[in-house]
Write a protein that holds these residues in place. Structure first.
Motif, PDB file in Angstrom:
ATOM      1  N   ALA A  91      39.397  39.779  30.657  1.00 44.27           N
ATOM      2  CA  ALA A  91      39.398  38.315  30.645  1.00 44.27           C
ATOM      3  C   ALA A  91      38.138  37.771  31.289  1.00 44.27           C
ATOM      4  N   PRO A  98      42.371  38.521  26.814  1.00 42.08           N
ATOM      5  CA  PRO A  98      42.697  37.096  26.721  1.00 42.08           C
ATOM      6  C   PRO A  98      41.512  36.314  26.162  1.00 42.08           C
ATOM      7  N   ARG A  99      41.834  35.264  25.430  1.00 40.72           N
ATOM      8  CA  ARG A  99      40.840  34.380  24.816  1.00 40.72           C
ATOM      9  C   ARG A  99      40.012  35.109  23.758  1.00 40.72           C
ATOM     10  N   ALA A 112      49.555  35.114  31.489  1.00 43.22           N
ATOM     11  CA  ALA A 112      49.315  36.521  31.139  1.00 43.22           C
ATOM     12  C   ALA A 112      50.331  37.473  31.767  1.00 43.22           C
ATOM     13  N   THR A 124      42.802  41.828  33.108  1.00 42.60           N
ATOM     14  CA  THR A 124      42.093  40.928  34.024  1.00 42.60           C
ATOM     15  C   THR A 124      40.590  41.138  33.941  1.00 42.60           C
ATOM     16  N   ASN A 177      45.562  31.669  29.862  1.00 47.30           N
ATOM     17  CA  ASN A 177      45.465  32.789  30.801  1.00 47.30           C
ATOM     18  C   ASN A 177      46.533  32.778  31.877  1.00 47.30           C
TER      19      ASN A 177
END
Length: 562
Positions: free
Chosen positions: A26, A172-173, A504, A23, A501
């Protein structure tokens, strides 16, 4: 001495801890993308025209040109590892002169061990001198490395020139962030261009696929074996006459009979259960009979594995600490003889032997044969070709990129070369001495200075060269060769697909549910309810996401990732 990464590094940190790190990462990456104007691309990163490429394109794939500098004692079969029973004498020289041009660069790497001094370190000085390039290390505790990465990636100006990123620490990403922060290496490495760097060309295609994003080569790989990497091991010194199991029922009997004289039969065997029942990899998909995608948790194989685990725990063969989910001490229980069977990454095998043989020459362990639950041929899903990749920070100076790639070529020198010996053992007479059998014996200085560092930037193809454990080399290479025939590629193999996202934490409830079902605290009705919740909470959307990718690829096109 090459054994550096704990066999279960991704699981060393509890999953909830990793979720928190994800988190944070991200948010950091989103901020970077927004600042760079990269926040609007489709999931997984874009090619600049609204399309998303998940697989390494054929045009950008480095040629695979194997080197055969040293003949293995035990050649691999169908991609299984080569085995070496001795260090070549003399060693092969991979470089006539240092390939670098004298530049100095920073390198950020993890370490699961005592962090060595970076100043006045004779090991670092020797490797840097032989390479002709100075790498100044920024080494962080591997257990909290994800947090460190999140902080660094949120401030691109603080990113080191060369950064190691384990796949389990990718935020993420990342498929979008990688384009903003790191160098596209495709122009230097695609096709026959890689042959300028023979040791990099010696790295198999699967490893490059694992370090590619948006159809391009961005990462330099730490290759891993492409066969089975996690299975049940047993103390054959405690069970010298035991008949080895050939199916799931016999495995239950085996661990029940393995207890006695103050010992329990086994630690937790979930990883082994997934193998013998042919369960898809984590977050894996397959095509159902109707042609629709089916998620791992929806398969009969997953259900069968959980039902088998309930039998295992009901048998009373599992150590009470494992029942209490105290997995951190599983190795201690196994090595001390409190349990006779354990399930772990295959690297643990030689780690445990190395730890225990010095004090107890009779200490012995082996790996169980791999079988399907019904006794037939197993299905072994091919793991990623690399689980750690390193990335070079964007640089407008082509000479700097060339020098770092030359350094990578040096660090990828294979077993049997002088360069490999230096990178892995240090300087003879300083960090190691050779015993009567020609084996390196670490000095006191080596224990302080020689810690794995360069290997997390790039490493040669995997071989079994634990020459101080010849019985292990023979057993492990034979076991791997036998299993090579059963290796298959799962759907979407070799593709870095960054999920949106919102998905996740979609699968997280199953982590706890698996444990609860095995220990009798939940049942199959709870699994059915969890699957329905998964579907209604985003599972069907996730299926649609992967279906779009799959159908576009079947049509020869690329998904938009929308």
């Amino acid at each position: 001495m090459k054994t550096i990464v704990p066999t279960a590094v991704p699981d060393a940190a509890p999953r909830r801890r990793r979720a928190v790190t994800t988190t944070v990462a991200a948010a950091a990456v989103v901020a970077v993308l927004a600042a760079c104007g990269g926040g609007g691309a489709g999931a997984g990163g874009g090619s600049g025209d609204g399309e998303t490429l998940y697989a390494l394109s054929a045009d950008n794939t480095p040629n695979y040109v194997p080197l055969n500098l040293v003949e293995p004692d035990l050649p691999g079969v169908d991609g299984s590892v080569d085995g070496f029973l001795s260090i070549p004498d003399p060693l092969v020289r991979s470089f006539d002169a240092p390939p670098g041009s004298g530049g100095t660069y920073t390198a950020m790497t993890p370490l699961w061990g005592t962090i060595p001094p970076t100043e006045g370190n004779a090991y670092f000085d020797a490797v840097n001198e032989a390479m002709g390039t100075t790498l100044t290390f920024q080494i962080s505790d591997g257990n909290t490395y994800g947090d460190k990465l999140a902080a660094v990636l949120s401030s691109p100006q603080d990113v080191a020139d060369w950064v190691s990123i384990p796949t389990w620490n990718e935020p993420p990403r990342f498929g979008q962030a990688v384009e903003q922060i790191f160098q596209d290496l495709s122009p230097q490495l695609a096709g026959d261009a890689v042959e300028k760097y023979p040791n990099l060309a010696n790295i198999p295609t699967e490893a490059w696929q694992a370090c590619s994003w948006n159809g391009k080569v961005y990462g330099l790989p730490f290759p891993q074996e492409v066969g089975l990497t996690d299975f049940a091991m047993y103390r054959d010194d405690m069970l010298p006459d035991a008949a080895l199991p050939t199916n799931a029922d016999e495995l239950l009997t085996f661990v029940e009979d393995a207890g006695g004289d103050g010992a329990w039969g086994t630690n937790d065997l979930w990883a082994t259960a997934t193998v013998i029942h042919g369960v898809l990899p984590a977050n894996g998909w397959e095509l159902g009979e109707d042609g629709a995608l089916v998620h791992r948790v929806e398969t009969q194989e997953y259900r069968d594995a959980l039902e088998w685990m309930t039998k295992l725990y009901a048998s009373g063969a599992v150590h009470p600490d494992a029942v209490a989910d105290n997995q951190g001490d599983a190795g201690t229980r196994f090595e001390s003889g409190q349990v006779a069977v354990t399930s772990s990454g295959l690297g643990y095998w030689h780690e445990a032997l190395t730890r225990n043989r010095a004090a107890d020459p009779d200490f012995s362990m082996d790996v169980l044969p791999v079988f399907a639950a019904d006794g037939g041929e197993p299905v072994i899903y091919k793991p990623s070709g690399a689980n750690i990749c390193s990335y070079i920070k964007k640089n407008d100076d082509p000479a700097a990129i060339d020098e770092l790639l030359a350094a990578a070529d040096f660090l990828a020198s294979p077993f049997g070369t002088e360069e490999y010996q230096l990178i892995n053992y240090g300087v003879e007479g300083v960090h190691y001495d050779l015993d009567a059998d020609g084996l390196p014996v670490a000095t006191t200085l080596a224990q302080r200075e020689v810690q794995p560092s360069y290997i997390f930037l790039v490493d040669p193809p995997v071989v079994n060269a634990k020459v101080n454990l010849p019985d292990y080399v023979e057993r492990q290479t034979a076991w791997s060769a036998t299993n090579a025939a059963y290796v298959v590629e799962p759907l979407f193999y070799g593709q870095n697909i960054t999920e949106p996202n919102q998905f996740a934490s979609l699968g997280q409830p199953f982590d706890d549910l698996e444990k609860d079902i095995a220990r009798g605290r939940a049942d199959m009705a709870d699994l059915d309810a969890a699957i329905e919740t998964w579907r209604s909470s985003g599972g069907e959307e996730l299926r649609a996401f992967y279906t779009e990718i799959y159908e576009a690829q079947q049509d020869g096109g690329e998904s938009t990732g929308s």
